[in-house]
Design an enzyme around this catalytic site. Structure first.
Site, PDB file in Angstrom:
ATOM      1  N   LYS A 150     -12.189  22.660  -5.166  1.00 55.76           N
ATOM      2  CA  LYS A 150     -11.355  21.562  -4.630  1.00 55.76           C
ATOM      3  C   LYS A 150      -9.997  21.421  -5.301  1.00 55.76           C
ATOM      4  O   LYS A 150      -9.840  21.606  -6.498  1.00 55.76           O
ATOM      5  CB  LYS A 150     -12.099  20.221  -4.793  1.00 55.76           C
ATOM      6  CG  LYS A 150     -13.299  20.055  -3.911  1.00 55.76           C
ATOM      7  CD  LYS A 150     -12.965  20.036  -2.423  1.00 55.76           C
ATOM      8  CE  LYS A 150     -12.274  18.775  -1.988  1.00 55.76           C
ATOM      9  NZ  LYS A 150     -13.117  17.590  -2.144  1.00 55.76           N
ATOM     10  N   SER A 207     -12.063  18.640  -8.663  1.00 55.13           N
ATOM     11  CA  SER A 207     -13.289  17.857  -8.525  1.00 55.13           C
ATOM     12  C   SER A 207     -14.185  18.176  -9.706  1.00 55.13           C
ATOM     13  O   SER A 207     -14.201  19.304 -10.203  1.00 55.13           O
ATOM     14  CB  SER A 207     -13.972  18.231  -7.216  1.00 55.13           C
ATOM     15  OG  SER A 207     -15.356  17.975  -7.300  1.00 55.13           O
ATOM     16  N   ASN A 220      12.305 -25.130 -16.007  1.00 60.42           N
ATOM     17  CA  ASN A 220      12.230 -24.914 -14.557  1.00 60.42           C
ATOM     18  C   ASN A 220      13.424 -24.117 -14.036  1.00 60.42           C
ATOM     19  O   ASN A 220      13.269 -23.162 -13.276  1.00 60.42           O
ATOM     20  CB  ASN A 220      12.130 -26.255 -13.825  1.00 60.42           C
ATOM     21  CG  ASN A 220      10.884 -27.025 -14.225  1.00 60.42           C
ATOM     22  OD1 ASN A 220      10.023 -26.484 -14.913  1.00 60.42           O
ATOM     23  ND2 ASN A 220      10.782 -28.272 -13.808  1.00 60.42           N
ATOM     24  N   ASN A 241      -7.369  18.313  -4.750  1.00 57.63           N
ATOM     25  CA  ASN A 241      -7.263  17.063  -3.983  1.00 57.63           C
ATOM     26  C   ASN A 241      -5.868  16.437  -4.075  1.00 57.63           C
ATOM     27  O   ASN A 241      -5.277  16.391  -5.146  1.00 57.63           O
ATOM     28  CB  ASN A 241      -8.288  16.043  -4.495  1.00 57.63           C
ATOM     29  CG  ASN A 241      -9.711  16.517  -4.281  1.00 57.63           C
ATOM     30  OD1 ASN A 241     -10.001  17.222  -3.307  1.00 57.63           O
ATOM     31  ND2 ASN A 241     -10.593  16.161  -5.194  1.00 57.63           N
ATOM     32  N   SER A 253       1.362 -18.165 -20.033  1.00 65.22           N
ATOM     33  CA  SER A 253       1.853 -17.009 -19.249  1.00 65.22           C
ATOM     34  C   SER A 253       2.395 -15.929 -20.169  1.00 65.22           C
ATOM     35  O   SER A 253       2.942 -14.932 -19.706  1.00 65.22           O
ATOM     36  CB  SER A 253       2.951 -17.464 -18.277  1.00 65.22           C
ATOM     37  OG  SER A 253       3.986 -18.126 -18.974  1.00 65.22           O
ATOM     38  N   LYS A 298       4.748 -14.430 -11.114  1.00 65.70           N
ATOM     39  CA  LYS A 298       5.190 -13.297 -11.932  1.00 65.70           C
ATOM     40  C   LYS A 298       4.337 -12.053 -11.803  1.00 65.70           C
ATOM     41  O   LYS A 298       4.865 -10.939 -11.623  1.00 65.70           O
ATOM     42  CB  LYS A 298       5.295 -13.715 -13.393  1.00 65.70           C
ATOM     43  CG  LYS A 298       6.542 -14.514 -13.622  1.00 65.70           C
ATOM     44  CD  LYS A 298       6.510 -15.292 -14.894  1.00 65.70           C
ATOM     45  CE  LYS A 298       7.290 -16.564 -14.727  1.00 65.70           C
ATOM     46  NZ  LYS A 298       6.736 -17.515 -13.726  1.00 65.70           N
ATOM     47  N   TYR A 300       9.664 -28.284  -8.689  1.00 67.24           N
ATOM     48  CA  TYR A 300       8.873 -27.290  -9.417  1.00 67.24           C
ATOM     49  C   TYR A 300       7.424 -27.733  -9.540  1.00 67.24           C
ATOM     50  O   TYR A 300       7.125 -28.894  -9.795  1.00 67.24           O
ATOM     51  CB  TYR A 300       9.454 -27.063 -10.832  1.00 67.24           C
ATOM     52  CG  TYR A 300       8.593 -26.110 -11.643  1.00 67.24           C
ATOM     53  CD1 TYR A 300       8.784 -24.737 -11.571  1.00 67.24           C
ATOM     54  CD2 TYR A 300       7.546 -26.592 -12.432  1.00 67.24           C
ATOM     55  CE1 TYR A 300       7.974 -23.861 -12.277  1.00 67.24           C
ATOM     56  CE2 TYR A 300       6.722 -25.717 -13.145  1.00 67.24           C
ATOM     57  CZ  TYR A 300       6.949 -24.356 -13.064  1.00 67.24           C
ATOM     58  OH  TYR A 300       6.142 -23.485 -13.749  1.00 67.24           O
ATOM     59  N   GLU A 349      -2.941   9.963  -1.707  1.00 63.96           N
ATOM     60  CA  GLU A 349      -4.060   9.065  -1.406  1.00 63.96           C
ATOM     61  C   GLU A 349      -3.908   7.741  -2.168  1.00 63.96           C
ATOM     62  O   GLU A 349      -4.108   6.661  -1.617  1.00 63.96           O
ATOM     63  CB  GLU A 349      -5.390   9.717  -1.785  1.00 63.96           C
ATOM     64  CG  GLU A 349      -5.798  10.841  -0.849  1.00 63.96           C
ATOM     65  CD  GLU A 349      -7.022  11.564  -1.378  1.00 63.96           C
ATOM     66  OE1 GLU A 349      -8.054  10.933  -1.580  1.00 63.96           O
ATOM     67  OE2 GLU A 349      -6.925  12.787  -1.592  1.00 63.96           O
ATOM     68  N   HIS A 375      -0.699  10.346  19.474  1.00 62.08           N
ATOM     69  CA  HIS A 375      -2.172  10.150  19.438  1.00 62.08           C
ATOM     70  C   HIS A 375      -2.852  11.231  18.589  1.00 62.08           C
ATOM     71  O   HIS A 375      -4.013  11.548  18.805  1.00 62.08           O
ATOM     72  CB  HIS A 375      -2.771  10.156  20.849  1.00 62.08           C
ATOM     73  CG  HIS A 375      -1.998   9.330  21.827  1.00 62.08           C
ATOM     74  ND1 HIS A 375      -2.203   7.987  22.005  1.00 62.08           N
ATOM     75  CD2 HIS A 375      -0.977   9.667  22.663  1.00 62.08           C
ATOM     76  CE1 HIS A 375      -1.364   7.524  22.919  1.00 62.08           C
ATOM     77  NE2 HIS A 375      -0.597   8.521  23.323  1.00 62.08           N
TER      78      HIS A 375
END
Ligand code: ARG
Length: 474
Positions: free
Chosen positions: A295, A289, A122, A297, A35, A337, A329, A302, A168
């Site tokens: 453009k 773009s 642990n 953006n 790890s 992680k 454990y 987003e 709506h």
């Protein structure tokens, strides 16, 4: 002495338990189980935890004072090496804990080998994650506060700005932009509360649980807890080493933060569309773009909308990680992680960028206003007017629907109908209509009339901002 030499050699080979094994670990397995590529994020915290443990071992006479001092000195050097980027992390040594312990032993000899007395990786790793996460939660809480502050500043500037409110995604009723922004302040205030609440369960000390059953050494868990700033200690050793509820809770709270950003992002993208043009985002938060020269953006909102999906994924990953694990454990837990670290990074980066982006937003009140003037946003106000004149609400609703129908057919707005026309078209209720009806049909009249706690009236928005600012300073 002989044993020391043997152990050092084993450290070098990276197999501290290899006396039990008849062949070296496969290199594929080494990579698979290691790890160290991601848990070095916990390195400095791991040192803090080890120092608190060593100090306690020394106070309790489990190791000598000299060994305690040697460990402290060695760890200080290691801390320096890590912060200067000089520490050589070895995949062979599996994880952050074994890397640091091996280096300590290389530096100070036998004293280094005593550090792990009465402790296991642990309870060590569980302590590290909690300590690290506590610090990150504190950062997140502060960043949410700054973001709420940025929303409040914008709301204050636009307490009177009117835009259509939607249900709506159809024009519903006029609202003030300040009021709209205050809805997000509510969401992010709840997020702060959730972080604070989750922090209580994060801030409990697992160390002392050792591998799973506790330890036979006369440890003082409270001393360690106090040194590390834990509020309490985990009271069952089996639960202490295996519990990751706190990580799931945190990620769930983080997923909600991202969900709120995603909702706001959706609105920013919509508002910035040239078809709507309610706002513009500063150029530094947008991209162009490669093919369409015109453009601009809204990539940041987003991406935030997309990143909300990523954090939801981490939440599901952690829930799934834990769902079938027997006590205590299991190595599965090493998989906690990456989702946790990525969740923290995503939330922190999003908070930072949105605080700046909201502070630099360009608002176009005239586009908001003209949108609110379309779509009969004050139709409910006309119905409410008739109710105040004594008509039952359902009848008022019916009469106004009729008036809206006429406007649609004649391509005009309710405000364009004069009193005479209104009376002619609504003969049954003509006697209830007088000139004051037009006060109710204006956008300003509509928002000003919703003047109660939680309403959209500018007066209420200003009052709510004062309350929200007080909450920021507590
Ligand atoms: N790297 C391990 C983890 O993240 C540390 C604990 C290892 N414990 C063990 N019994 N193998 O979970």
């Amino acid at each position: 002495m002989r044993q020391s030499v043997m152990t050092s050699q084993l450290y070098k080979k990276g197999e501290i338990w290899s006396a039990r094994f008849s062949e070296p670990i496969s290199s594929l397995v080494k990579r698979y189980t290691s790890s160290v590529l991601f848990d070095t994020r916990l390195a400095l915290i791991d040192i803090e935890g080890s120092l608190a443990h060593a100090a306690m071992l020394s106070t309790q006479g489990i190791i000598s004072k000299d060994d305690g001092v040697a460990i402290l000195k060695g760890m200080e050097q290691i801390r320096g090496e890590i912060t200067r980027g000089e520490f050589e992390w070895q995949l062979d040594l599996e994880d952050v804990h074994l890397n640091i312990e091996a280096r300590l032993t290389a530096l100070i000899g036998d004293a280094g080998k005593k550090l792990h007395t009465g402790r296991s990786r642990n309870d060590q790793v569980a302590t590290d994650i909690r300590l690290w996460l506590r610090g990150e939660i504190d950062k997140i809480i502060n960043l949410i506060k700054s973001f709420r502050g940025a929303l409040l500043d914008l709301a204050e500037r636009h307490a009177d700005t009117i835009l259509p409110g939607f249900t709506h995604l159809q024009v519903a009723q006029p609202v003030t932009f300040g009021h709209h922004l205050l809805a997000y302040v509510e969401m992010f205030t709840r997020d702060t509360e959730r972080m604070l609440d989750c922090r209580k369960r994060v801030n409990q000390l697992p160390l002392g649980a050792a591998a799973l059953a506790g330890t036979s050494y006369p440890i003082d868990r409270w001393q360690v807890a106090k040194t590390l700033g834990f509020d309490s200690i985990c009271t069952n050793s089996l639960d202490a080493v295996s519990d990751r509820d706190f990580a799931i809770e945190f990620t769930a709270a983080a997923a909600l933060i991202m969900s709120h950003f995603s909702r706001l992002s959706e609105e920013l993208v919509l508002w910035m569309s040239p078809m709507v043009s309610f706002i513009d985002l500063a150029d530094r938060f947008c991209t162009g773009s490669s093919i369409m020269p015109q453009k601009k953006n809204p990539d940041v909102p987003e991406l935030a909308r997309g990143k909300a999906g990523r954090v939801n994924g981490h939440l599901v990953a952690l829930l799934t990680l834990m769902k079938g694990q027997p006590l205590a454990y299991n190595k599965d837990n090493q998989e906690d992680k990456e989702p946790l670290i990525d969740t923290v990074d995503t939330v922190i980066n999003t908070l930072r960028i949105f605080t700046e982006m909201i502070a630099g937003i360009i608002v176009n009140p005239s586009m908001m206003r003209s949108a609110a003037l379309r779509g009969f946003s004050t139709a409910t106000d006309l119905a409410d007017y008739l109710v105040k004149k004594g008509l039952p609400f359902r009848d008022a609703h019916e009469a106004v629907s009729h008036a809206v129908r006429i406007c649609i057919d004649e391509d005009r707005d309710l405000l364009d109908l004069n009193l005479e026309k209104l009376r002619t078209e609504l003969p049954n209720i003509a006697h209830l209509l007088s000139d004051d009806v037009f006060d109710y049909l204006t956008l300003e009249g509509s928002v000003a009339s919703r003047n109660h706690i939680g309403g959209t009236a500018p007066e209420q928005v200003r009052a709510a901002i004062i309350v929200a600012r007080t909450m920021l300073s507590t």
